[in-house]
Each structure stands twice: as structure tokens, then as C-alpha cells.
Design a protein around this motif. Structure first.
Motif, PDB file in Angstrom:
ATOM      1  N   GLU A  61      21.859  45.590  32.711  1.00  0.00           N
ATOM      2  CA  GLU A  61      22.835  46.029  33.705  1.00  0.00           C
ATOM      3  C   GLU A  61      23.160  44.922  34.697  1.00  0.00           C
ATOM      4  O   GLU A  61      24.326  44.745  35.088  1.00  0.00           O
ATOM      5  CB  GLU A  61      22.298  47.260  34.446  1.00  0.00           C
ATOM      6  CG  GLU A  61      22.263  48.538  33.610  1.00  0.00           C
ATOM      7  CD  GLU A  61      21.082  48.565  32.636  1.00  0.00           C
ATOM      8  OE1 GLU A  61      21.051  49.481  31.795  1.00  0.00           O
ATOM      9  OE2 GLU A  61      20.191  47.687  32.735  1.00  0.00           O
ATOM     10  N   CYS A  64      25.424  42.312  33.110  1.00  0.00           N
ATOM     11  CA  CYS A  64      26.801  42.803  33.035  1.00  0.00           C
ATOM     12  C   CYS A  64      27.481  42.734  34.401  1.00  0.00           C
ATOM     13  O   CYS A  64      28.661  42.365  34.495  1.00  0.00           O
ATOM     14  CB  CYS A  64      26.828  44.236  32.512  1.00  0.00           C
ATOM     15  SG  CYS A  64      26.376  44.396  30.774  1.00  0.00           S
ATOM     16  N   GLN A  65      26.754  43.066  35.464  1.00  0.00           N
ATOM     17  CA  GLN A  65      27.335  43.011  36.799  1.00  0.00           C
ATOM     18  C   GLN A  65      27.698  41.577  37.184  1.00  0.00           C
ATOM     19  O   GLN A  65      28.715  41.331  37.835  1.00  0.00           O
ATOM     20  CB  GLN A  65      26.350  43.592  37.821  1.00  0.00           C
ATOM     21  CG  GLN A  65      26.178  45.096  37.745  1.00  0.00           C
ATOM     22  CD  GLN A  65      27.386  45.841  38.270  1.00  0.00           C
ATOM     23  OE1 GLN A  65      28.113  45.338  39.135  1.00  0.00           O
ATOM     24  NE2 GLN A  65      27.632  47.034  37.748  1.00  0.00           N
ATOM     25  N   ALA A  68      30.738  40.425  34.975  1.00  0.00           N
ATOM     26  CA  ALA A  68      31.975  41.110  35.350  1.00  0.00           C
ATOM     27  C   ALA A  68      32.678  40.418  36.504  1.00  0.00           C
ATOM     28  O   ALA A  68      33.887  40.553  36.671  1.00  0.00           O
ATOM     29  CB  ALA A  68      31.686  42.562  35.716  1.00  0.00           C
ATOM     30  N   ARG A  69      31.930  39.650  37.293  1.00  0.00           N
ATOM     31  CA  ARG A  69      32.506  38.945  38.433  1.00  0.00           C
ATOM     32  C   ARG A  69      32.978  37.552  38.080  1.00  0.00           C
ATOM     33  O   ARG A  69      33.549  36.861  38.927  1.00  0.00           O
ATOM     34  CB  ARG A  69      31.481  38.886  39.567  1.00  0.00           C
ATOM     35  CG  ARG A  69      31.253  40.242  40.223  1.00  0.00           C
ATOM     36  CD  ARG A  69      29.998  40.279  41.057  1.00  0.00           C
ATOM     37  NE  ARG A  69      29.913  41.475  41.888  1.00  0.00           N
ATOM     38  CZ  ARG A  69      29.530  42.671  41.448  1.00  0.00           C
ATOM     39  NH1 ARG A  69      29.171  42.815  40.167  1.00  0.00           N
ATOM     40  NH2 ARG A  69      29.493  43.707  42.259  1.00  0.00           N
ATOM     41  N   GLU A  93      33.050  46.799  27.951  1.00  0.00           N
ATOM     42  CA  GLU A  93      32.195  47.203  29.074  1.00  0.00           C
ATOM     43  C   GLU A  93      32.459  46.361  30.317  1.00  0.00           C
ATOM     44  O   GLU A  93      32.478  46.884  31.441  1.00  0.00           O
ATOM     45  CB  GLU A  93      30.725  47.093  28.674  1.00  0.00           C
ATOM     46  CG  GLU A  93      29.734  47.478  29.760  1.00  0.00           C
ATOM     47  CD  GLU A  93      29.763  48.968  30.070  1.00  0.00           C
ATOM     48  OE1 GLU A  93      29.231  49.344  31.120  1.00  0.00           O
ATOM     49  OE2 GLU A  93      30.316  49.749  29.262  1.00  0.00           O
ATOM     50  N   LEU A  94      32.688  45.050  30.145  1.00  0.00           N
ATOM     51  CA  LEU A  94      32.894  44.183  31.299  1.00  0.00           C
ATOM     52  C   LEU A  94      34.163  44.553  32.055  1.00  0.00           C
ATOM     53  O   LEU A  94      34.196  44.531  33.293  1.00  0.00           O
ATOM     54  CB  LEU A  94      32.947  42.717  30.858  1.00  0.00           C
ATOM     55  CG  LEU A  94      31.643  42.159  30.278  1.00  0.00           C
ATOM     56  CD1 LEU A  94      31.812  40.692  29.913  1.00  0.00           C
ATOM     57  CD2 LEU A  94      30.499  42.326  31.273  1.00  0.00           C
ATOM     58  N   ARG A  96      35.516  47.529  32.137  1.00  0.00           N
ATOM     59  CA  ARG A  96      35.273  48.804  32.813  1.00  0.00           C
ATOM     60  C   ARG A  96      34.529  48.570  34.128  1.00  0.00           C
ATOM     61  O   ARG A  96      34.822  49.203  35.152  1.00  0.00           O
ATOM     62  CB  ARG A  96      34.481  49.742  31.902  1.00  0.00           C
ATOM     63  CG  ARG A  96      35.318  50.345  30.781  1.00  0.00           C
ATOM     64  CD  ARG A  96      34.583  51.466  30.080  1.00  0.00           C
ATOM     65  NE  ARG A  96      33.494  50.974  29.255  1.00  0.00           N
ATOM     66  CZ  ARG A  96      33.631  50.604  27.986  1.00  0.00           C
ATOM     67  NH1 ARG A  96      34.824  50.666  27.409  1.00  0.00           N
ATOM     68  NH2 ARG A  96      32.591  50.186  27.282  1.00  0.00           N
ATOM     69  N   ILE A  97      33.547  47.675  34.109  1.00  0.00           N
ATOM     70  CA  ILE A  97      32.817  47.360  35.337  1.00  0.00           C
ATOM     71  C   ILE A  97      33.754  46.708  36.355  1.00  0.00           C
ATOM     72  O   ILE A  97      33.712  47.015  37.549  1.00  0.00           O
ATOM     73  CB  ILE A  97      31.619  46.446  35.034  1.00  0.00           C
ATOM     74  CG1 ILE A  97      30.594  47.169  34.153  1.00  0.00           C
ATOM     75  CG2 ILE A  97      30.955  45.978  36.334  1.00  0.00           C
ATOM     76  CD1 ILE A  97      29.450  46.290  33.693  1.00  0.00           C
ATOM     77  N   ARG A  98      34.623  45.803  35.892  1.00  0.00           N
ATOM     78  CA  ARG A  98      35.573  45.144  36.791  1.00  0.00           C
ATOM     79  C   ARG A  98      36.454  46.179  37.492  1.00  0.00           C
ATOM     80  O   ARG A  98      36.706  46.073  38.702  1.00  0.00           O
ATOM     81  CB  ARG A  98      36.439  44.147  36.010  1.00  0.00           C
ATOM     82  CG  ARG A  98      35.687  42.902  35.561  1.00  0.00           C
ATOM     83  CD  ARG A  98      36.526  42.094  34.575  1.00  0.00           C
ATOM     84  NE  ARG A  98      37.640  41.437  35.229  1.00  0.00           N
ATOM     85  CZ  ARG A  98      37.583  40.229  35.776  1.00  0.00           C
ATOM     86  NH1 ARG A  98      36.447  39.557  35.771  1.00  0.00           N
ATOM     87  NH2 ARG A  98      38.656  39.680  36.320  1.00  0.00           N
ATOM     88  N   ASP A 100      35.675  49.303  38.075  1.00  0.00           N
ATOM     89  CA  ASP A 100      34.844  50.104  38.970  1.00  0.00           C
ATOM     90  C   ASP A 100      34.547  49.381  40.284  1.00  0.00           C
ATOM     91  O   ASP A 100      34.487  50.004  41.343  1.00  0.00           O
ATOM     92  CB  ASP A 100      33.531  50.479  38.284  1.00  0.00           C
ATOM     93  CG  ASP A 100      33.721  51.471  37.138  1.00  0.00           C
ATOM     94  OD1 ASP A 100      34.797  52.099  37.077  1.00  0.00           O
ATOM     95  OD2 ASP A 100      32.809  51.594  36.302  1.00  0.00           O
ATOM     96  N   ILE A 101      34.359  48.058  40.224  1.00  0.00           N
ATOM     97  CA  ILE A 101      33.994  47.308  41.432  1.00  0.00           C
ATOM     98  C   ILE A 101      35.205  46.665  42.089  1.00  0.00           C
ATOM     99  O   ILE A 101      35.077  45.968  43.104  1.00  0.00           O
ATOM    100  CB  ILE A 101      32.926  46.236  41.123  1.00  0.00           C
ATOM    101  CG1 ILE A 101      33.471  45.183  40.133  1.00  0.00           C
ATOM    102  CG2 ILE A 101      31.655  46.871  40.595  1.00  0.00           C
ATOM    103  CD1 ILE A 101      32.469  44.065  39.821  1.00  0.00           C
TER     104      ILE A 101
END
Length: 409
Positions: A61, A64-65, A68-69, A93-94, A96-98, A100-101
């Protein structure tokens, strides 16, 4: 086993998290010899190494965080690391995280005259990559096309031998496929995007009657479907669209009898209705014949208009329903009456792509050839803007841009 590991069949014995971290921060700096991209994983096999004794352990996790940045233009390097990284990238997934944040990064998709490939570039135009060949028939390849983006989808609409078709390029999967057709297939329509959604309105219907439309639709990237919206107040073709103040605007164009329209209108999603704006263009903007749709771009909720006949940049004054001049743009939009020019918003900047003789800061003409790319940080209160030319080296030289769309993902 973590949720990510289970979802992609990840084996920690072979792909430890320490291996992924070490591989990325060391291996990502290695260059590729692929001539189609400044950095590409097309012809390089992923490497499965184990540096578990050198790098502190990171959870899936957390990795991935972190990734994603990173700039999305660097994501091709993930395919060089190992199969876990490649599967992670292809699974979306990356991105989707982008979302979300709240990480947003514009990329420019462009097709220039004489080019067989679409290009995708980062916002500084330092990174160029050819997309896979669009597998259409010759009719589609040679004909006029219109493009727009929604989330990680690039939609290109045009005519194939069997009729109207939309080709969809999926950034996550890096491939083209046939996309869902519009409810009312059309050409010469207005469009705008907002996150995972894209609006279209007006245009010429592609049925037997070829009527000028007042219908509108909304594309949803998540469901990959088109939803019908209420009809506009006016039938419009050769109109332009933009998204501003949480509303979809459609401006200018011609009606069913070929009369030039000086009004604009916007769709208010909260009220599910269109509102007309009389004389939005009439006061300050000359309307030429045989010209392109209005060249519009929105930066910081301010609307900018490139008036092709004079090469003049203008900003819309909402309170007075008028336009203020900000000086000439550094390319010649008047050469082809606005056709072949890309005028877009690029994050907090304006982007203009064109060619031919250009104007210097002193407004005198100077000679230039091939594609030229300029950006500026617009200020509605300024008397003129400072444009910055970008060095694109030996990249595509045709000054005539057939299609251009900006994806924010």
C-alpha cells in the motif's frame, strides 16, 4: 498476504517489496533505445531482482501511495521492474489512487498532418511517446476526426466505411479499441471534459437527413456509456464547448439555415436545464465565413478566446458579457481561418500550437517554419501576456494540427 497481493496473484518470495523499491529507484534511471519515445518499455523486458537485504521493507500500500504521486509520464518505467509492477500499472490501481488523493496532471494527445501515429506528451513537452497505431480502416485514417478526453480515455470520432465510429484509447491499458457509439452520432460538435466525464452537444447528425442538432450527451468513463441530456435552446454546428464554473458552455456556431449564432448557452446540471446567453460574441468578436469553431480555453475558471482572423487573444468578462483584448498570440491562426491550430488549457497555463510566420513581442511579423509550441500563465487583468516557446527538438515538424486533446489524470 495483503489485499493487493491477493488481487494480482503476487508472490512475495519472488517479488519482495524491497526488490520493488530498489528496482524502481535504481532501474528507473536507465535509458531506453526505443526511437518512438523518450523513455519506453516497449522493447525492454521486466527485471525480477531481489535486493531484500539492502532496502528497508515497504508495504504494498505504501509503495502504491508513493508511486501514485510520481508524474504519470514516468509510469512506463514501472514496466521495466518486474511483473508485479507491470500488473499493478495495467490494473489501473495507481490512477484510482491519484483520483482519490486529488493528484492531477495534464497530458497532451496530438495528431499532426502527415503523421501516422498519435503522440502523447507531458505538459513541458520534454517527454514524447507514440501511441500504438490506431487500427482503423483507410477511410477513418484519411477523414476528418474529432477528439475529446474523459478520465484516462481518449475518444476519437470519425467515419469508417461502415459508418460513424468512436475509437477509444485507454491510457491504462495502452491500447485502442472500438468505443461505445453516441446516442446520436454527430460531427462538428462542441465538447468539453470534467474529470471522468465528457460532454458533447450540437453538430451535424450523421443520419440520412444530416440535420443540425440541438441534442446533448454525457460520456461516463467508469461505465463507458453515453447518457442523454436535455436539448439546447438552439440547433448548432461548428460550435465550441468548454467547462467553466461547474457548467458546460456551448458558444457560437451556425444554425440549421447556416446563420451565424452570436449567442452562447450553458447547461446547469443542478437544475438539469440550459440557459441562453444573448450576444455573447456579437459585441466584440467578428464572425468570419469558412472559419473553424471558436478557439476556446478555460484557465482558473476564466474563459479565453483566440480570434482567428486577427490572432488576438481575448478574455471573457462575465459581468459585462464582453471581451477584453490581451494581445496577439505568437502563431498565425489566420493562415487557415483557425483550422490546424491547437488552443487548449494546460493546467494553470494556456497552450497554443501552430506554425508559419509568427509575431514577436513587438507585434512585428517574423519568419518561422514547422510546429511551434507556446505556453503562458494568463492574467485577466494584464494588458498583454508573456508567451514562452518550448524547445521540441526534432519532434514532429508539421505545423498543421489535425487533432489535439488534453487529458487530466
Amino acid at each position: 498476504m495483503s489485499r493487493l497481493e491477493g488481487s494480482i496473484g503476487f508472490s512475495r518470495r519472488r517479488y519482495g517489496p524491497r526488490s520493488r523499491a530498489r528496482d524502481f529507484f535504481e532501474g528507473a534511471n536507465e535509458s531506453s533505445s526505443n526511437e518512438d519515445v523518450v523513455g519506453s518499455s516497449d522493447s525492454v523486458e521486466s527485471q525480477d531482482a531481489d535486493y531484500s537485504s539492502f532496502v528497508p521493507s515497504l508495504s504494498d500500500e505504501l509503495i502504491c501511495q508513493i508511486w501514485a504521486r510520481f508524474p504519470s509520464s514516468e509510469y512506463w518505467k514501472l514496466g521495466l521492474l518486474n511483473r508485479w509492477s507491470l500488473d499493478l500499472l495495467k490494473g489501473g490501481e495507481l490512477y484510482r489512487i491519484r483520483r482519490d488523493i486529488g493528484v492531477k496532471e495534464p497530458s497532451v494527445f496530438m495528431l499532426a498532418s502527415g503523421e501516422a501515429h498519435w503522440w502523447v506528451c507531458d505538459r513541458q513537452f520534454r517527454y514524447w511517446r507514440k501511441l500504438p497505431i490506431l487500427p482503423s480502416d483507410p477511410c477513418f485514417a484519411a477523414g476528418d476526426k474529432e477528439s475529446l478526453c474523459a478520465g484516462t480515455h481518449l475518444l476519437v470520432s470519425g467515419n469508417q466505411i461502415e459508418g460513424v465510429v468512436i475509437w477509444k484509447y485507454d491510457l491504462v491499458l495502452d491500447r485502442w479499441e472500438i468505443g461505445p457509439p453516441m446516442i446520436s452520432p454527430r460531427c462538428l460538435f462542441a465538447s468539453a471534459n470534467c474529470g471522468d466525464f465528457a460532454f458533447v452537444a450540437g453538430g451535424i447528425g450523421m443520419g440520412t437527413k444530416r440535420e443540425v442538432l440541438n441534442s446533448a450527451e454525457l460520456y461516463n468513463r467508469e461505465s463507458q456509456t453515453w447518457d442523454e441530456l436535455p436539448n439546447m435552446n438552439k440547433q448548432r454546428k461548428l460550435c465550441a464547448g468548454c467547462y467553466m464554473d461547474r457548467k458546460f458552455y456551448v458558444i457560437g456556431g451556425q444554425d440549421g439555415e447556416g446563420n451565424n449564432l452570436t449567442c452562447g448557452e450553458f447547461f446547469d446540471a443542478d437544475r438539469n436545464e440550459w440557459k441562453l446567453i444573448p450576444d455573447m460574441l456579437k459585441k466584440d468578436v467578428p464572425i468570419a465565413t469558412s472559419r473553424s469553431p471558436p478557439l476556446l480555453a478555460v484557465v482558473d475558471n476564466e474563459l479565453y478566446f483566440l480570434e482567428a482572423s486577427s490572432n488576438q487573444l481575448k478574455v471573457y468578462l462575465k459581468k459585462s458579457n464582453s471581451w477584453k483584448e490581451l494581445g496577439k498570440v505568437p502563431v498565425r491562426a489566420d493562415h487557415s481561418r483557425g483550422w490546424g491550430i491547437a488552443f487548449k488549457s494546460l493546467g494553470d497555463e494556456l497552450l497554443v500550437i501552430g506554425g508559419g510566420p509568427c509575431y514577436s513581442s513587438s507585434s512585428s511579423a517574423s519568419t518561422g517554419h514547422g510546429m511551434k509550441i507556446y505556453t503562458c500563465s494568463p492574467d485577466p487583468n494584464a494588458e498583454s501576456l508573456q508567451w514562452r516557446i518550448l524547445d521540441i527538438g526534432s519532434k514532429p515538424t508539421s505545423h498543421f494540427v489535425l487533432n489535439c486533446a488534453v487529458m487530466v489524470a
